[in-house]
Scaffold this active site. Sequence first.
Site, PDB file in Angstrom:
ATOM      1  N   ASP A 169      12.232  -2.726   3.325  1.00 42.41           N
ATOM      2  CA  ASP A 169      11.454  -2.521   2.095  1.00 42.41           C
ATOM      3  C   ASP A 169      12.322  -2.745   0.842  1.00 42.41           C
ATOM      4  OD1 ASP A 169       9.239  -1.875   0.580  1.00 42.41           O
ATOM      5  OD2 ASP A 169       8.848   0.022   1.578  1.00 42.41           O
ATOM      6  N   ASP A 226       0.888  -3.330  -1.785  1.00 43.54           N
ATOM      7  CA  ASP A 226       0.338  -2.631  -0.614  1.00 43.54           C
ATOM      8  C   ASP A 226      -1.178  -2.754  -0.486  1.00 43.54           C
ATOM      9  OD1 ASP A 226       2.917  -1.877  -0.364  1.00 43.54           O
ATOM     10  OD2 ASP A 226       2.541   0.286  -0.424  1.00 43.54           O
TER      11      ASP A 226
HETATM   12  C1  GLA Z   1       6.160   0.385   0.383  1.00 42.62           C
HETATM   13  C2  GLA Z   1       5.675  -0.620   1.413  1.00 42.62           C
HETATM   14  C3  GLA Z   1       4.616   0.018   2.278  1.00 42.62           C
HETATM   15  C4  GLA Z   1       5.177   1.254   2.959  1.00 42.62           C
HETATM   16  C5  GLA Z   1       5.712   2.216   1.905  1.00 42.62           C
HETATM   17  C6  GLA Z   1       6.447   3.389   2.536  1.00 42.62           C
HETATM   18  O1  GLA Z   1       5.179   0.692  -0.533  1.00 42.62           O
HETATM   19  O2  GLA Z   1       5.171  -1.760   0.777  1.00 42.62           O
HETATM   20  O3  GLA Z   1       4.119  -0.889   3.244  1.00 42.62           O
HETATM   21  O4  GLA Z   1       6.195   0.870   3.833  1.00 42.62           O
HETATM   22  O5  GLA Z   1       6.609   1.575   1.019  1.00 42.62           O
HETATM   23  O6  GLA Z   1       6.971   4.248   1.582  1.00 42.62           O
END
Ligand code: GLA
Length: 669
Positions: A169, A226
């Site tokens: 990430d 997301d």
């Molecule tokens: C980010 C990623 C998500 C998830 C969250 C976890 O937002 O894009 O897919 O993994 O972190 O905190």
Amino acid sequence: MGFRSRALLVLALTLATLTPTTATAGSSNVGPPAQEPSAARSEGLAPTPPMGWNSWNNFGCDVSAKLIRRTAEAMVSSGMAAAGYEYVNIDDCWMAEQHGPDGRLLPDPDKFPNGMKTLADHVHSLGLKIGIYATAGTETCAGYPGSLGHERLDARTFAEWGVDYLKYDNCNNQGIPAEKRYSAMAEAIEATGAPIVLSICEWGQNSPWKGWGHEVGGQLWRTTGDIRDTWTSWTGILDEQVGLAKYSGPNSWNDPDMLEVGNGNMSTDEYRAHFAMWALLNAPLMAGNDLRDMDEATRRILTDEDLITVNQDWAGIQGHRIRDDGDQEVWAKPMSDGSVAVALFNRARTNTTISIPAERLGLPSASHYRLRNLWHDTESTSTGTIRGAVGAHSAVVLRVWPRQGEQLAPAHALELRAPEYVEAGESFTVTTTLHNDGRRPLHEARMRLHVPDGYIVGNGTAAHTRLVRGGQSWQQEWTLRPTGARRTPGSQSVEVSATSSFRAGDDTHTGRAEQEVARVSAPATGHIEVSSMPLLSAENGMGPVERDRANGYGESGDGATMSIAGTEYATGLGVHAESVVRLHLGGECERFSARVGVDDQYDGEGSVGFTVRGDDRILSETGTLESGQPAVLVDVPVPDTTILELRVSDSGDGDYGDAADWAKSRLSC
Ligand code: GLA
């Protein structure tokens, strides 16, 4: 030349020698079938899009060894593993807050009491693989230790545990260039010698698809922010995939984020459409629901063999949009056997029919085509029109082969057209059409209308014709009149449906179509709180639109009291960008007013724009409002407005923290 370019070149060259009309990634040309890839060509850790499950969408930080074990077991017992799912991936929040004395990442001892190796062994013993999550920053998005600067040790730790997949990430990245951060981890993984898939999750901020994602050693990369369990969210992500098809291929997948199928906030049709579009996009199919407790509809979507075959086609040519008529879209994905998978996608709130000539899909001109409806598992033959009667918020998905299936039933579609809404107590008209796109006629064709309670049809509900010839359509109009009662108690919409049947050869074929029709009535006179009115439609970026409270992240009723810059409001609508709420005014109201702004409950990062439209005309626009800015008064005349639309945009900077309030929203009617 990096590995990715080499892999694509090999693929292109092989296809070129096999096919006179070359099929290259992203092209709409399809040629004769290509051969199965040789072992050399399919080498790599992700020759087809990875399939599995990830904890984040449904469980957030609520992860544990028990959840992972039970999920892995459910992946096997539910038939998901047999359908091709193999990775069981733990997302954020698995770590202890402190590193161990040797500087290693440790699992949270309460959540994972027996450590990660034992868990990985269990998952492996089921014939599955295990994935884990870390961040190319100083802390994960949820605040746990980051891997920036610790890549070697962390990669070694993961390899020793037996991890097969790393989602890496982007939070807290200290402004260090992504390429540098991601290549550090890729090199660290390579140094371990373990076959760990690297999933780059930098939200598409640095266009990893343009080359660096694969050059540094990633097999897939997120293309957007997301996903959430809403129609607005996944269709917004879909729009961002336009133009990216050419950058994807074996071992280099565009990742529009994990699936939301089965998480509860969308209809079965919406989940089907989401899954189908992800299949055509060659998206990694990472289920994001609770596999331990899946209903049959969800299980059937996730394990659909035809859609998975489309997604996993070895040539790895990503589907792309070939037509965009506003609410109606056509997406096509060339398959390695010379067929094309096509999605006829309807974003409207009413049924529609979408048709396109086979040649437009990149198929060769032919006297007949075999059509397979991938959700219904039915097959038919068309002389060249590829048509689908598509329900509201749905996709009809077909696979089309040229010069096959001549003996099959004529391709046909039953279309039902009805208005989106009717005034309670008023009559309305429904049209049904049976289309024949085959060569042979449909014999003894019948259509029957199923009339909702509270309505009658004057001249009968059944129609018959002896023959619908090839290339022709047969249409009926039905007028539904209300019986005495003006309102079906407790119901704001009615369902109209129709069935059809015909004979072709020795077989009888049947069809069905339906649509919800909202029943509206003019608002009461006087001053009305919008939050007490029925909403004609409500689309929202996160969770449902809330009445008289702010929008929380998920469930209905989870938000606090509405509050803008410290002032609380007891009434109004709490939404989250991107949001569209529509109200039926029926031309009976004079003014609309509201106090609008970013709700205080998040962490001060939201920024949104409010727009009020009346029958598609803009009546008022706020421009961008930031978190902490005092409420803005919107006060507009709405005479003669039939439909009032309240829109909240994310103001172009993503929707993080974008809970927004239409506080004190009122109508004078
Ligand atoms: C980010 C990623 C998500 C998830 C969250 C976890 O937002 O894009 O897919 O993994 O972190 O905190």
